[in-house]
Enzyme design. Structure first.
Site, PDB file in Angstrom:
ATOM      1  N   CYS A 112      -2.644   1.881   6.611  1.00  0.00           N
ATOM      2  CA  CYS A 112      -2.694   1.247   7.941  1.00  0.00           C
ATOM      3  C   CYS A 112      -3.238   2.228   8.966  1.00  0.00           C
ATOM      4  O   CYS A 112      -3.794   1.824   9.980  1.00  0.00           O
ATOM      5  CB  CYS A 112      -1.314   0.763   8.335  1.00  0.00           C
ATOM      6  SG  CYS A 112      -0.094   2.060   8.268  1.00  0.00           S
ATOM      7  N   ASN A 139       0.793  -1.236   0.000  1.00  0.00           N
ATOM      8  CA  ASN A 139       0.000   0.000   0.000  1.00  0.00           C
ATOM      9  C   ASN A 139       0.828   1.291   0.000  1.00  0.00           C
ATOM     10  O   ASN A 139       0.342   2.320  -0.456  1.00  0.00           O
ATOM     11  CB  ASN A 139      -1.035  -0.016   1.137  1.00  0.00           C
ATOM     12  CG  ASN A 139      -0.418  -0.014   2.505  1.00  0.00           C
ATOM     13  OD1 ASN A 139       0.720  -0.445   2.674  1.00  0.00           O
ATOM     14  ND2 ASN A 139      -1.152   0.455   3.481  1.00  0.00           N
ATOM     15  N   GLU A 144       5.378  -4.275  12.004  1.00  0.00           N
ATOM     16  CA  GLU A 144       4.397  -3.173  12.004  1.00  0.00           C
ATOM     17  C   GLU A 144       3.170  -3.692  11.271  1.00  0.00           C
ATOM     18  O   GLU A 144       3.266  -4.105  10.115  1.00  0.00           O
ATOM     19  CB  GLU A 144       4.964  -1.943  11.284  1.00  0.00           C
ATOM     20  CG  GLU A 144       6.241  -1.388  11.896  1.00  0.00           C
ATOM     21  CD  GLU A 144       6.076  -0.892  13.327  1.00  0.00           C
ATOM     22  OE1 GLU A 144       4.933  -0.609  13.740  1.00  0.00           O
ATOM     23  OE2 GLU A 144       7.076  -0.822  14.048  1.00  0.00           O
TER      24      GLU A 144
HETATM   25  P1  NAD Z   1       0.453  -9.084   3.979  1.00  0.00           P
HETATM   26  O1  NAD Z   1       0.702  -9.427   5.401  1.00  0.00           O
HETATM   27  O2  NAD Z   1      -0.457  -9.948   3.194  1.00  0.00           O
HETATM   28  O3  NAD Z   1       1.846  -9.084   3.169  1.00  0.00           O
HETATM   29  C1  NAD Z   1       2.950  -8.341   3.610  1.00  0.00           C
HETATM   30  C2  NAD Z   1       4.223  -8.968   3.087  1.00  0.00           C
HETATM   31  O4  NAD Z   1       4.419 -10.231   3.722  1.00  0.00           O
HETATM   32  C3  NAD Z   1       4.215  -9.242   1.578  1.00  0.00           C
HETATM   33  O5  NAD Z   1       5.485  -8.923   1.041  1.00  0.00           O
HETATM   34  C4  NAD Z   1       3.962 -10.732   1.514  1.00  0.00           C
HETATM   35  O6  NAD Z   1       4.453 -11.330   0.329  1.00  0.00           O
HETATM   36  C5  NAD Z   1       4.733 -11.209   2.730  1.00  0.00           C
HETATM   37  N1  NAD Z   1       4.361 -12.529   3.246  1.00  0.00           N
HETATM   38  C6  NAD Z   1       3.149 -13.154   3.147  1.00  0.00           C
HETATM   39  N2  NAD Z   1       3.220 -14.355   3.764  1.00  0.00           N
HETATM   40  C7  NAD Z   1       4.465 -14.495   4.269  1.00  0.00           C
HETATM   41  C8  NAD Z   1       5.131 -15.510   5.034  1.00  0.00           C
HETATM   42  N3  NAD Z   1       4.511 -16.653   5.393  1.00  0.00           N
HETATM   43  N4  NAD Z   1       6.423 -15.299   5.405  1.00  0.00           N
HETATM   44  C9  NAD Z   1       7.060 -14.154   5.066  1.00  0.00           C
HETATM   45  N5  NAD Z   1       6.482 -13.174   4.339  1.00  0.00           N
HETATM   46  C10 NAD Z   1       5.195 -13.331   3.949  1.00  0.00           C
HETATM   47  O7  NAD Z   1      -0.018  -7.552   3.943  1.00  0.00           O
HETATM   48  P2  NAD Z   1      -0.514  -6.663   2.718  1.00  0.00           P
HETATM   49  O8  NAD Z   1      -1.867  -7.136   2.274  1.00  0.00           O
HETATM   50  O9  NAD Z   1       0.553  -6.547   1.684  1.00  0.00           O
HETATM   51  O10 NAD Z   1      -0.671  -5.218   3.416  1.00  0.00           O
HETATM   52  C11 NAD Z   1      -1.802  -4.804   4.118  1.00  0.00           C
HETATM   53  C12 NAD Z   1      -1.555  -4.907   5.621  1.00  0.00           C
HETATM   54  O11 NAD Z   1      -0.400  -4.148   5.971  1.00  0.00           O
HETATM   55  C13 NAD Z   1      -2.685  -4.278   6.433  1.00  0.00           C
HETATM   56  O12 NAD Z   1      -2.966  -5.114   7.549  1.00  0.00           O
HETATM   57  C14 NAD Z   1      -2.108  -2.938   6.890  1.00  0.00           C
HETATM   58  O13 NAD Z   1      -2.679  -2.411   8.061  1.00  0.00           O
HETATM   59  C15 NAD Z   1      -0.679  -3.311   7.089  1.00  0.00           C
HETATM   60  N6  NAD Z   1       0.182  -2.119   7.072  1.00  0.00           N
HETATM   61  C16 NAD Z   1       0.751  -1.700   8.252  1.00  0.00           C
HETATM   62  C17 NAD Z   1       1.545  -0.566   8.277  1.00  0.00           C
HETATM   63  C18 NAD Z   1       2.212  -0.095   9.550  1.00  0.00           C
HETATM   64  O14 NAD Z   1       3.201   0.620   9.469  1.00  0.00           O
HETATM   65  N7  NAD Z   1       1.716  -0.468  10.714  1.00  0.00           N
HETATM   66  C19 NAD Z   1       1.767   0.150   7.095  1.00  0.00           C
HETATM   67  C20 NAD Z   1       1.173  -0.302   5.910  1.00  0.00           C
HETATM   68  C21 NAD Z   1       0.393  -1.444   5.907  1.00  0.00           C
END
Ligand code: NAD
Length: 484
Positions: free
Chosen positions: A288, A156, A254
């Protein structure tokens, strides 16, 4: 564009493009028009992850040995290389992840600021003098890099999040493997091109593409990796933390939020309505820090909801090719279906929603109507689950205590804001609200790039990103005593 003309991504390892050893591909599509396939992302393999981690490990001694000022110069050049391609990067961001173009331009500008800020950090102090018990001894602490750091990032904020991790890591002498989200991989490839154009030495910054469950998981197990910085969903974050803890490597996770605005009876209602609408609906609620709950004092509820409705209706929904679009599409059909299902499961009572226009330009995108619903049960789905879409749940508060109680009643703790003109109410809220990012009379989204960023409770593993907090994560301390 079809899959046959879309760019087939290769890993960026040792400053070169390298084919994945697998031949499976993931479509990376434009969420405003899913017929437009932007790139094909290799599924990736464990060996790909190991190749990237070992390149970063080979590059570490020389990068670490550079002086801070020399590393700073590299980061300044990288900032300039991004600035040179700013408009192109913003356009790709709009197309690849559906970020409205104005916000996409803002994110690219922020990337330049991030790199410049950490270039400055590379020449700031890296330790402190500590009085010694031994007479005549000089005692001090030295901050040293950790080694190879893995970064696993969401789609995002496809450039800013990778860079607010990568820039401090490099500034303090670490080397990096970035594993971007599948649906923002094309931008990560362009980021690698800018690093290469800036002359970042081979192996210092590597990009590994692929499915999270395969290459992300393999990267965490690579013996060279000494730390991981993760941003994404809570479920994946928990897995990352478990693996990192078992390996005794440093981690920060995060994660999501259920961010809240409180509107008190003395609030500037027009301002509260406008900033709540923006915080909840811009970028289709996919930040987020997006506002997903609003807690309104009963005495101003009708007035607030009426102004909120006009504000939400005034936000243009549009494919991101439309320069005026503020709302945009959801990232995927899966996300669209899961929000629809959640509203159905919660038997959500809609206060209002803004229909998606019927014209053909909307028919192939993942558009979701901006929707405001009654929050209902404070323990229910609408109060507790992060939906990550343009859906705002409204709750009624009897007084300030009740409002703060409702605001804190969630497992998340990322961001909150209160609208009030009363200093005592604001100070009491600042003291009692259990989130990492606290606003008064502002929206819940965004944070200055040099200010600590992160959440409490289920939103984070406790450490913070950005600003001085990044130094804590990307360095470890050696305590030195020199005796006469
Ligand atoms: P996601 O958790 O689906 O994916 C995040 C990353 O993790 C991707 O690169 C994905 O390929 C990887 N991943 C998935 N499974 C994995 C595994 N088993 N082992 C290691 N890596 C793995 O999240 P998303 O859909 O890309 O993003 C949306 C989420 O991110 C929302 O929950 C949002 O709130 C959060 N977010 C948090 C912040 C913050 O700073 N707190 C900022 C932006 C987004």
């Amino acid at each position: 564009m079809t899959g046959s003309t879309a760019r087939r991504l290769q890993h960026f390892i040792d400053n070169g493009w390298r084919d994945s050893e697998t031949d499976g591909w993931i479509d990376d599509v434009n969420p405003s028009d899913v017929r437009d396939v932007i790139a094909l992302v290799p599924k990736g393999s464990t060996n790909d992850a190991h190749a990237a981690a070992s390149a970063a490990a080979r590059a570490f001694p020389a990068w670490r040995a550079l002086t801070g000022p020399a590393r700073a110069e590299h980061l300044y050049k990288w900032a300039a290389a991004i600035g040179d391609r700013a408009e192109e990067l913003a356009q790709v961001m709009a197309r690849e992840v559906g970020k409205p173009i104005g916000e996409a331009r803002g994110e690219v500008s922020r990337c330049v600021v991030i790199l410049r800020y950490y270039a400055g950090d590379a020449v700031r102090q890296i330790g402190e003098v500590i009085p010694a018990q031994s007479p005549g001894a000089l005692q001090f602490s030295l901050r040293e890099p950790l080694g190879v750091v893995a970064m696993i990032t969401p789609w995002n904020f496809p450039l800013a999040i990778p860079l607010w991790k990568v820039a401090p890591a490099l500034a303090f002498g670490n080397t990096v493997v970035l594993k971007p989200a599948e649906s923002s991989s094309y931008l990560a490839a362009l980021l690698a091109e800018t690093a290469s154009a800036a002359g970042i030495p081979a192996g210092v910054f590597n990009v590994l593409f692929g499915a999270g469950a395969t290459v992300g998981a393999a990267l965490l197990e690579a013996p060279e990796v000494r730390a991981v910085s993760f941003t994404g969903s809570g479920a994946v974050g928990a897995r990352v933390a478990t693996t990192a803890a078992a390996r005794n490597i440093r981690y920060q996770t995060e994660m999501g939020g259920k961010n809240v605005v409180i509107v008190m009876p003395d609030a500037d209602i027009a301002k509260a309505a406008s900033l709540t609408a923006a915080g909840a609906m811009r970028y289709a609620g996919q930040k987020c820090t997006a506002t997903s709950r609003v807690v309104v004092a009963r005495s101003v509820e009708n007035e607030f909801l009426s102004q909120l409705r006009s504000q939400v209706e005034s936000l243009p929904i549009g494919p991101v090719t439309d320069a005026k679009a503020a709302v945009g599409p959801l990232i995927s059909r899966v996300s669209h279906d899961s929000i629809t299902e959640a509203l159905r499961d919660a038997k959500a009572e809609a206060l209002f929603s803004v229909p998606i226009p019927g014209s053909t330009e909307f028919s192939n995108g993942n558009f979701f109507p901006p929707t405001v619903v009654r929050g209902g049960d404070p323990d229910g789905l609408l109060a507790q689950r992060e939906l990550f879409g343009p859906v705002l749940a409204e709750f009624t508060a009897e007084d300030a205590d009740h409002a703060i109680e409702l605001a804190n009643h969630t497992s998340y703790g990322l961001s909150a804001s209160i609208f009030t003109r009363d200093l005592t109410t604001a100070l009491d809220y600042i003291n009692r609200i259990h989130v990492g990012l606290v606003r008064v009379n502002g929206d819940t989204t965004g944070v200055d790039p040099h200010a600590p960023f992160g959440g409490m409770k289920g939103s984070s593993s406790g450490s913070r990103e950005q600003g001085p907090a990044a130094r804590e994560f990307y360095t470890e301390i050696k305590t030195v005593q020199v005796n006469p």
